[in-house]
Design a protein around this motif. Sequence first.
Motif, PDB file in Angstrom:
ATOM      1  N   VAL A  73       0.767  -1.092  -0.037  1.00 56.88           N
ATOM      2  CA  VAL A  73       0.011  -0.106   0.114  1.00 56.88           C
ATOM      3  C   VAL A  73       0.899   0.991   0.045  1.00 56.88           C
ATOM      4  O   VAL A  73       2.055   1.327   0.479  1.00 56.88           O
ATOM      5  N   THR A  74       0.307   2.292  -0.709  1.00 57.97           N
ATOM      6  CA  THR A  74       1.266   3.613  -0.817  1.00 57.97           C
ATOM      7  C   THR A  74       0.518   4.881  -0.342  1.00 57.97           C
ATOM      8  O   THR A  74       0.836   5.830  -0.248  1.00 57.97           O
ATOM      9  N   GLY A  75      -0.715   4.507   0.082  1.00 59.93           N
ATOM     10  CA  GLY A  75      -1.414   5.892   0.491  1.00 59.93           C
ATOM     11  C   GLY A  75      -2.829   6.033   0.163  1.00 59.93           C
ATOM     12  O   GLY A  75      -3.417   7.276   0.560  1.00 59.93           O
ATOM     13  N   TYR A  76      -3.502   5.455  -0.697  1.00 56.06           N
ATOM     14  CA  TYR A  76      -4.784   5.550  -1.433  1.00 56.06           C
ATOM     15  C   TYR A  76      -5.520   4.627  -0.538  1.00 56.06           C
ATOM     16  O   TYR A  76      -5.752   3.519  -0.476  1.00 56.06           O
TER      17      TYR A  76
ATOM     18  N   VAL B 102     -10.531  -1.348 -10.245  1.00 57.29           N
ATOM     19  CA  VAL B 102      -9.984  -0.048 -10.429  1.00 57.29           C
ATOM     20  C   VAL B 102      -9.188   0.336  -9.456  1.00 57.29           C
ATOM     21  O   VAL B 102      -9.818   0.453  -8.229  1.00 57.29           O
ATOM     22  N   GLY B 103      -7.865   0.160  -9.328  1.00 58.67           N
ATOM     23  CA  GLY B 103      -7.205   0.582  -8.087  1.00 58.67           C
ATOM     24  C   GLY B 103      -6.255   1.558  -8.563  1.00 58.67           C
ATOM     25  O   GLY B 103      -6.286   2.317  -9.493  1.00 58.67           O
ATOM     26  N   PRO B 104      -5.251   2.115  -7.491  1.00 60.39           N
ATOM     27  CA  PRO B 104      -4.284   3.196  -7.858  1.00 60.39           C
ATOM     28  C   PRO B 104      -3.506   3.227  -9.121  1.00 60.39           C
ATOM     29  O   PRO B 104      -3.125   1.827  -9.574  1.00 60.39           O
ATOM     30  N   ALA B 105      -3.213   3.935  -9.700  1.00 57.90           N
ATOM     31  CA  ALA B 105      -2.305   3.887 -10.837  1.00 57.90           C
ATOM     32  C   ALA B 105      -0.907   3.304 -10.775  1.00 57.90           C
ATOM     33  O   ALA B 105      -0.409   2.652 -11.599  1.00 57.90           O
TER      34      ALA B 105
ATOM     35  N   TYR C  18      -5.446  -0.495  -2.240  1.00 57.33           N
ATOM     36  CA  TYR C  18      -5.759   0.504  -1.299  1.00 57.33           C
ATOM     37  C   TYR C  18      -5.637   0.017   0.023  1.00 57.33           C
ATOM     38  O   TYR C  18      -5.309  -1.010   0.526  1.00 57.33           O
ATOM     39  N   ILE C  19      -5.587   1.371   0.883  1.00 55.01           N
ATOM     40  CA  ILE C  19      -5.708   1.029   2.332  1.00 55.01           C
ATOM     41  C   ILE C  19      -6.966   0.638   2.850  1.00 55.01           C
ATOM     42  O   ILE C  19      -7.989   1.565   2.835  1.00 55.01           O
TER      43      ILE C  19
END
Length: 191
Positions: A100-103, A157-160, A165-166
Amino acid sequence: MALPRERRPLWLLVVSLCPCFLNIVSADVEKCEELRLGQYICETPKISDITQEPENCTNNTAFVPCMPAPNITCRNYSGMMNTFSGKEVGFFKPFSCRNVTGYSYKVAVALSLFLGWLGADRFYLGYPALGLLKFCTVGFCGIGSLIDFVLISVQIVGPADGSNYIIDYYGARLTRLSINNDTYRKRQTDM
């Protein structure tokens, strides 16, 4: 001095079985990682409040310390043979975790529901071209916003950046299953 005749078979039996007993006693002690369920207990992972993933998650793998049960003898993670009391760490058990990176999933769904017609959900997830297209066409006349809301809600659909997702650690997460050439397919029998 020779043994009496009645004791010779017993003595031969003991001498012939002796190598078997030596093999059993000198056999390698199993590694602690190979212990059976119930012979060890693992700690629960420490979950980060920010990422909702284990704190030591790297390369989609995290490790938790495991303690063998009392009076279990095995080789620990450093290769030393040890008889455990139930309080020492014997090995570290790996388990999978997510990148995870913050979305945030909650933020993405809320943006898609309330401001999806302006493209805010796509801007948030890192798709500026699609966000601009939705903004200029007012969400593809509403149909595109509805489709995006469904795709984000079911986590297609998730982060690019390819991260996840968090989502709350014990929340509703989806696991994607896929079929490839190595997948075993069982034929259905006709009834």
